[in-house]
Design a protein around this motif. Sequence first.
Motif, mmCIF file in Angstrom:
data_model
loop_
_atom_site.group_PDB
_atom_site.id
_atom_site.type_symbol
_atom_site.label_atom_id
_atom_site.label_comp_id
_atom_site.label_asym_id
_atom_site.label_seq_id
_atom_site.Cartn_x
_atom_site.Cartn_y
_atom_site.Cartn_z
ATOM 1 N N ALA A 1 0.913 -1.122 0.230
ATOM 2 C CA ALA A 1 0.039 -0.074 0.014
ATOM 3 C C ALA A 1 0.692 1.401 -0.030
ATOM 4 O O ALA A 1 0.501 1.997 -0.625
ATOM 5 N N ALA B 1 1.776 2.573 -3.617
ATOM 6 C CA ALA B 1 0.994 2.731 -4.483
ATOM 7 C C ALA B 1 0.672 4.332 -4.746
ATOM 8 O O ALA B 1 0.353 4.817 -5.960
ATOM 9 N N ILE C 1 -5.921 0.307 0.107
ATOM 10 C CA ILE C 1 -5.403 0.896 -1.128
ATOM 11 C C ILE C 1 -6.475 1.656 -1.978
ATOM 12 O O ILE C 1 -6.309 2.719 -2.258
ATOM 13 N N THR D 1 -5.218 5.750 -1.623
ATOM 14 C CA THR D 1 -4.139 5.738 -2.547
ATOM 15 C C THR D 1 -4.306 7.029 -3.317
ATOM 16 O O THR D 1 -3.373 7.876 -3.390
#
Length: 322
Positions: free
Chosen positions: A108, A111, A191, A195
């Motif tokens: 994560a 990302a 995520i 993100t």
Amino acid sequence: MSTKPEAAEALPPGMGRRRVKSGGIARLMWKYKALYIISLPGILYFLIFKYIPLGGSIIAFQDYNIFKGFTGSEWVGFAHFKTMFEHYDFLRILKNTVLIGLYDLVIAFPAPIILAILLNELRLVMFKRVVQTVVYMPHFLSWVVIAGMSVAILSPATGILNQLLGLFGIDPLYFLGDNRYIRSVLVGSGIWRDTGYGTILYLAALAGINPELYEAAEIDGANRWKQTLKITLPALLPTIMILFLLHIGKFLDFGFERVWVFLNALNTENGEILDTYIYRAGLLSQQYSYTTAVGLFKSVVGLVLVMAGNFFSKKTTGESLY
């Protein structure tokens, strides 16, 4: 006639310097008084909700009784910490927390960096703004809403993901009812939610890169990939390191609500973490001292990780939090 420098030299060593320093700080604070006034709410927030509650950590060393309070409760030393490490479920829960934290750190954390670089490569301004808006939006959804959407998407009977798997001849999978998938679901949902919002700082850092560097690299024959490796990533390194250090500070603090909304009797074995365990043992079972010891252990681990990471970052990259 003595001059000012001579008069300053006549003062005891360090006396003039201390006067100038204290006076300079006062003048500086008065000059920027508006900024200090604006910062007061933030300072008060941290004092009231972050620093003052630290005093409550003392109950980790007591057999706390809510009627007797801090001063009247019996002192038991490290007994609760001993109980914590001897508890039959603690090592399993700690293992879950560490594994989920590692997945989040390895998968994560990069990302937003990758997404920011990809967005920075877009040349159509309108399309870039639309994409930014779309990827930012999930961050403003609560975890309850995200859990409901995940249940609908991952449903073994009607979920769109299992329907897509069925096109390839794969039997439906019960993602939220199988211990093998719960960690992937927890990290994957995070995520998807965060993100886009996490790219804000990286895009700001990318905006500060001198365009002439790319022009010079292009003249030298460097393609976009080489420009990314030689210019973009080095320019992002200070921001990456600072955010990385902040991230590892909450390595064991994955988030209560983020996990609790996905837990059920079928995935608790691999899904329960320290935060949910503290909630069950502390609030539901009223073991206040014991769960305070667990929380204090978690905080100490985070502090050690930040200090170690800061030390190695300063030695290797020159970037650090302090």
